[in-house]
Motif scaffolding. Structure first.
Motif, PDB file in Angstrom:
ATOM      1  N   HIS A   1       0.861  -1.176   0.000  1.00 16.83           N
ATOM      2  CA  HIS A   1       0.000   0.000   0.000  1.00 16.83           C
ATOM      3  C   HIS A   1       0.905   1.237   0.000  1.00 16.83           C
ATOM      4  N   VAL A   2       1.307   1.662  -1.191  1.00 18.84           N
ATOM      5  CA  VAL A   2       2.221   2.802  -1.307  1.00 18.84           C
ATOM      6  C   VAL A   2       1.463   4.070  -0.934  1.00 18.84           C
ATOM      7  N   PRO A   3       1.962   4.847   0.033  1.00 19.30           N
ATOM      8  CA  PRO A   3       1.248   6.059   0.441  1.00 19.30           C
ATOM      9  C   PRO A   3       1.289   7.109  -0.667  1.00 19.30           C
ATOM     10  N   PRO A   4       0.222   7.878  -0.819  1.00 22.17           N
ATOM     11  CA  PRO A   4       0.223   8.909  -1.860  1.00 22.17           C
ATOM     12  C   PRO A   4       1.170  10.053  -1.499  1.00 22.17           C
ATOM     13  N   ALA A   5       1.969  10.456  -2.459  1.00 25.41           N
ATOM     14  CA  ALA A   5       2.878  11.588  -2.247  1.00 25.41           C
ATOM     15  C   ALA A   5       2.106  12.900  -2.381  1.00 25.41           C
ATOM     16  N   PRO A   6       2.569  13.950  -1.739  1.00 27.90           N
ATOM     17  CA  PRO A   6       1.920  15.257  -1.930  1.00 27.90           C
ATOM     18  C   PRO A   6       1.934  15.639  -3.408  1.00 27.90           C
ATOM     19  N   ALA A   7       0.802  16.124  -3.901  1.00 32.26           N
ATOM     20  CA  ALA A   7       0.705  16.482  -5.320  1.00 32.26           C
ATOM     21  C   ALA A   7       1.768  17.492  -5.739  1.00 32.26           C
ATOM     22  N   PRO A   8       2.079  18.518  -4.929  1.00 29.60           N
ATOM     23  CA  PRO A   8       3.127  19.465  -5.351  1.00 29.60           C
ATOM     24  C   PRO A   8       4.496  18.794  -5.498  1.00 29.60           C
ATOM     25  N   ALA A   9       4.776  17.771  -4.671  1.00 29.31           N
ATOM     26  CA  ALA A   9       6.057  17.066  -4.789  1.00 29.31           C
ATOM     27  C   ALA A   9       6.139  16.358  -6.131  1.00 29.31           C
ATOM     28  N   LEU A  10       5.062  15.671  -6.515  1.00 29.80           N
ATOM     29  CA  LEU A  10       5.045  14.987  -7.811  1.00 29.80           C
ATOM     30  C   LEU A  10       5.160  15.988  -8.956  1.00 29.80           C
ATOM     31  N   ARG A  11       4.446  17.087  -8.852  1.00 30.85           N
ATOM     32  CA  ARG A  11       4.509  18.098  -9.925  1.00 30.85           C
ATOM     33  C   ARG A  11       5.921  18.649 -10.071  1.00 30.85           C
ATOM     34  N   SER A  12       6.611  18.837  -8.954  1.00 29.47           N
ATOM     35  CA  SER A  12       7.969  19.396  -9.026  1.00 29.47           C
ATOM     36  C   SER A  12       8.920  18.420  -9.723  1.00 29.47           C
ATOM     37  N   VAL A  13       8.719  17.118  -9.518  1.00 33.14           N
ATOM     38  CA  VAL A  13       9.564  16.122 -10.176  1.00 33.14           C
ATOM     39  C   VAL A  13       9.247  16.076 -11.667  1.00 33.14           C
TER      40      VAL A  13
END
Length: 203
Positions: free
Chosen positions: A4-16
């Motif tokens: 159960h992979v925890p969801p990353a913060p959306a801004p963190a994903l967008r920055s990557v």
């Protein structure tokens, strides 16, 4: 059992995603494999990176969240990782990197998927021991950004592991943490026997 992979913060994903889309960011990264990768690169398997700075006498210490790490996959394998960190303005891309921990993380995750009990995967760093472990947290509904290792949680040391610690061998926190606590605790100075008196000095 699927993790159960925890969801990353959306801004963190967008920055990557923004960094991956920037030729300058990729070109300046010290990641030859990522720079040479053919085809689209995608961030996958976000894992919160927790740090255990110090051990208490009881062997348990609260952890702090240092960031979120994404494996960067190109084709069939992960070629690098992207680190994000929390700034006063929110989550931001930090850097790309590669090295042995990329393959080691993938291997440990594959190991974890063979365990029958469901777990939430995280990464746990022990800076004082130069050690990184896959932390399998038993509460799959927990906020991946908070909490500390429970005694029944599992730690899988990643390679390269410190001398005397076998990589990719799962251990319960209750079993491994005392060993790591002993490693991290400076040895108390031993009391030396008194020196014999010098010749001609009072006994």
């Amino acid at each position: 059992m699927p993790l159960h992979v925890p969801p990353a913060p959306a801004p963190a994903l967008r920055s990557v995603l923004t960094a991956l889309g920037s030729p300058t960011a990729v070109r300046e990264a010290r990641t030859p494999t990522l720079r040479a990768a053919q085809g689209p690169a995608t961030p996958e398997l976000p894992l919160p990176v927790h740090v255990l700075d110090e051990f208490t006498p009881a062997g348990v210490s609260a952890t702090r969240l240092a960031g979120w790490r994404f494996l960067i996959r190109c084709g069939e394998r992960a070629v690098a990782a992207a680190e994000t960190r929390l700034t006063p303005d929110g989550w931001a891309f930090s850097h790309f990197f590669e090295g042995p921990y990329i393959d080691s993380t993938e291997r440990a995750l594959r190991q974890a998927e063979t365990i029958t009990q469901p777990y939430q995967p995280r990464l746990l760093s022990f800076p004082g021991l130069y050690m990184l472990a896959l932390w399998l947290h038993g509460d799959c509904t927990a906020d991946g950004a908070t909490g500390h290792p429970d005694p029944a949680d599992i730690l899988v040391p990643l390679a390269p592991a410190p001398p005397g610690i076998a990589a990719h061998v799962p251990h319960r926190v209750a079993e491994l943490l005392p060993v790591l606590t002993h490693r991290a605790t400076p040895a108390a100075p031993t009391s030396l026997p008194p020196l014999p008196p010098l010749l001609g000095s009072p006994a």
